[in-house]
Design a protein around this motif. Sequence first.
Motif, short mmCIF file in Angstrom:
data_model
loop_
_atom_site.label_atom_id
_atom_site.label_comp_id
_atom_site.label_asym_id
_atom_site.label_seq_id
_atom_site.Cartn_x
_atom_site.Cartn_y
_atom_site.Cartn_z
N GLY A 149 51.81 106.40 68.31
CA GLY A 149 53.18 106.76 68.65
C GLY A 149 54.23 105.93 67.96
N GLY A 150 53.88 105.35 66.80
CA GLY A 150 54.82 104.49 66.08
C GLY A 150 54.63 103.02 66.40
N ARG A 151 53.95 102.73 67.50
CA ARG A 151 53.67 101.34 67.87
C ARG A 151 52.35 100.95 67.19
NH1 ARG A 151 54.68 104.25 72.21
NH2 ARG A 151 52.51 104.15 72.92
N ILE A 152 52.40 100.81 65.89
CA ILE A 152 51.19 100.67 65.06
C ILE A 152 50.27 99.59 65.61
CG2 ILE A 152 50.33 100.32 62.73
CD1 ILE A 152 52.23 102.72 63.02
N GLN A 153 48.98 99.95 65.77
CA GLN A 153 48.00 98.96 66.19
C GLN A 153 46.92 98.83 65.12
OE1 GLN A 153 45.97 100.10 69.81
NE2 GLN A 153 45.71 102.23 69.19
N SER A 154 46.33 97.63 65.03
CA SER A 154 45.33 97.34 64.00
C SER A 154 43.99 97.96 64.38
CB SER A 154 45.18 95.83 63.84
OG SER A 154 46.41 95.24 63.47
N HIS B 295 55.48 106.41 54.31
CA HIS B 295 54.65 106.66 55.49
C HIS B 295 54.54 105.40 56.34
CE1 HIS B 295 51.19 104.60 53.58
NE2 HIS B 295 51.64 105.16 52.46
N ALA B 296 54.25 105.60 57.61
CA ALA B 296 54.30 104.50 58.59
C ALA B 296 53.03 103.67 58.63
CB ALA B 296 54.58 105.07 59.98
N LEU B 297 51.89 104.24 58.21
CA LEU B 297 50.59 103.62 58.49
C LEU B 297 49.84 103.28 57.20
CD1 LEU B 297 48.77 102.94 60.96
CD2 LEU B 297 47.66 105.16 60.60
N PRO B 298 49.64 102.00 56.89
CA PRO B 298 48.88 101.61 55.70
C PRO B 298 47.40 101.42 56.04
CG PRO B 298 49.97 99.68 56.62
CD PRO B 298 50.28 100.84 57.55
N VAL B 299 46.57 102.42 55.72
CA VAL B 299 45.14 102.35 56.03
C VAL B 299 44.36 102.12 54.73
CG1 VAL B 299 43.19 103.45 57.19
CG2 VAL B 299 45.51 104.02 57.88
N ILE B 300 43.88 100.90 54.53
CA ILE B 300 43.12 100.56 53.34
C ILE B 300 41.74 101.19 53.44
CG2 ILE B 300 42.25 98.68 51.90
CD1 ILE B 300 45.29 98.73 52.20
N ASN C 131 43.50 99.29 59.13
CA ASN C 131 44.95 99.17 58.96
C ASN C 131 45.53 98.06 59.83
OD1 ASN C 131 44.73 101.36 61.34
ND2 ASN C 131 46.71 100.32 61.52
N GLY C 132 46.62 97.52 59.35
CA GLY C 132 47.53 96.73 60.15
C GLY C 132 48.82 97.52 60.21
N HIS C 133 49.96 96.81 60.14
CA HIS C 133 51.23 97.52 60.00
C HIS C 133 51.96 96.96 58.78
CE1 HIS C 133 52.38 93.97 62.44
NE2 HIS C 133 53.52 94.03 61.77
N TYR C 134 52.98 97.65 58.33
CA TYR C 134 53.65 97.27 57.10
C TYR C 134 54.51 96.02 57.25
CZ TYR C 134 52.63 101.05 53.81
OH TYR C 134 52.02 101.89 52.91
N LEU C 135 54.49 95.21 56.21
CA LEU C 135 55.51 94.20 55.97
C LEU C 135 56.56 94.90 55.12
CD1 LEU C 135 56.30 91.16 56.16
CD2 LEU C 135 55.09 90.84 54.00
N GLY C 136 57.82 94.81 55.52
CA GLY C 136 58.87 95.56 54.83
C GLY C 136 58.87 95.34 53.33
N LEU D 40 64.85 101.93 63.34
CA LEU D 40 65.60 103.05 63.88
C LEU D 40 64.67 104.18 64.32
CD1 LEU D 40 68.57 104.04 64.31
CD2 LEU D 40 68.38 105.15 62.07
N ALA D 41 63.57 104.34 63.57
CA ALA D 41 62.60 105.40 63.88
C ALA D 41 61.59 104.97 64.95
CB ALA D 41 61.86 105.80 62.60
N GLY D 42 61.67 103.74 65.40
CA GLY D 42 60.73 103.26 66.41
C GLY D 42 59.35 102.99 65.86
N VAL D 43 59.27 102.64 64.57
CA VAL D 43 57.98 102.37 63.93
C VAL D 43 57.86 100.86 63.68
CG1 VAL D 43 56.56 102.74 61.88
CG2 VAL D 43 57.91 104.63 62.84
N ARG D 44 56.71 100.31 64.04
CA ARG D 44 56.49 98.88 63.89
C ARG D 44 56.52 98.47 62.43
NH1 ARG D 44 51.20 95.66 66.31
NH2 ARG D 44 52.12 93.56 66.28
N VAL D 45 57.24 97.38 62.14
CA VAL D 45 57.34 96.82 60.80
C VAL D 45 57.67 95.34 60.97
CG1 VAL D 45 59.82 97.25 60.51
CG2 VAL D 45 58.32 97.20 58.49
N SER D 46 57.32 94.52 59.97
CA SER D 46 57.58 93.09 60.06
C SER D 46 58.48 92.64 58.91
CB SER D 46 56.28 92.29 60.02
OG SER D 46 55.59 92.38 61.24
#
Length: 402
Positions: free
Chosen positions: A117-122, A230-235, A253-258, A311-317
């Motif tokens: 739901g945008g709250r990206i989990q590893s 895209h919101a999700l970086p899946v290696i 995956n983790g979540h994106y670093l801006g 703004l989109a409610g997507v996890r980012v660091s």
Amino acid sequence: MTGSVSVVEPADEAPVGAAADVEAEAQDFLRLFHTERNRPGLAERLAQVREEIALTGSYRHTREELVYGAKVAWRHSVRCVGRVRWAGLKVRDRRNVTTVRGIARELAAHLATGDNGGRIQSVMTVFAPDRPGVGPRARIWNDQLIRYCGHRRADGSVLGDPAQVAMTEAALRLGWRPPPVLGRFDLLPWVIETAAEDPTVVPVPRELVREVALSHPDHPWFADLMLRWHALPVISNMRMRIGGVDYSCAPFNGHYLGDEIGTRNMGDTARYDQLRVVATALGLDTSREDTLWREHAVLVINQAVLHSFRLAGVRVSDPHTESELFMKFCAQEERAGRPVFADWSWLNGSVGWAALHAVHHRYYDVRVPNPNLWQTDRAYDPEAAAELTLRERHDIARKQED
């Protein structure tokens, strides 16, 4: 240290060795597992594993060993700055899924689970381990599960992501049909192969791909650039090695670093190359380098990424938060009596990292420990007339055994 780990020098690759090597790595790993998890029965487990290796050349991890090993592989991943979260990795054991159709289904489930739901989990999804002496039982050709096509034009220019031209052409050679109207952000299909099935093109479920349109809080024109990511970086192209056992199909995956999006994906000249576009829109003098127009432009793009994702409610660091968290990770490792393994060049990004004294101005243990994650060779060569598929490789091995 709490137990022991196998290490190799940074120039080496994780070994793919004989049974004796597997046994030595297995012993190190199992001692580490039983010590850190305070588990009884080490002697019995070691005897069981030695017997299994003698018979088959490898052994099967228990689910608990697999989950622990995957988490430690992340803890040891020398290029990752986000390792403070290693213990929270969600591991999906899918070693029993061996068909292209089944793997594709699980990759879709991974996207949904990781997106959250945008709250990206590893998340990591682990498929069948490699066959000893033969290689992967399954492999994903894509370097990430979500990537944008690189369409090569007749004049040699590229529409989309230049880094994905080779993968796009490999998919085309396998019969994939691109959209009738090509764009800069067309989703690449998956290419999955197994020991029983040749490389197969599988469309990515579009409804599971969350994308973020990029805008800037202070520059309304930025949205007119029509950039998104895209919101999700899946290696999906790294080999995990745990105690002498390789898992070549273990996307995570983790979540994106801006900075990954703003500097690398959007800013690099070999990627979307937006620095001059943004600098021109800002009215900067791009005729000379000493105006530092590139630095100004990349900062604005990074601001846009962080603003848009939040703004989109997507996890980012952001770099400063990750720097503080990485130093927390270092302190945790040192309290546990473990060295901090890290590749300094990968921990320090391009925006603001020199100001983050804790990460920037210290050294790390440059050895590479096991368990770990290792870069694999590209699964395809667009210039080659033909290559051995996993299916052909396993068939040859079976004939040799017979």
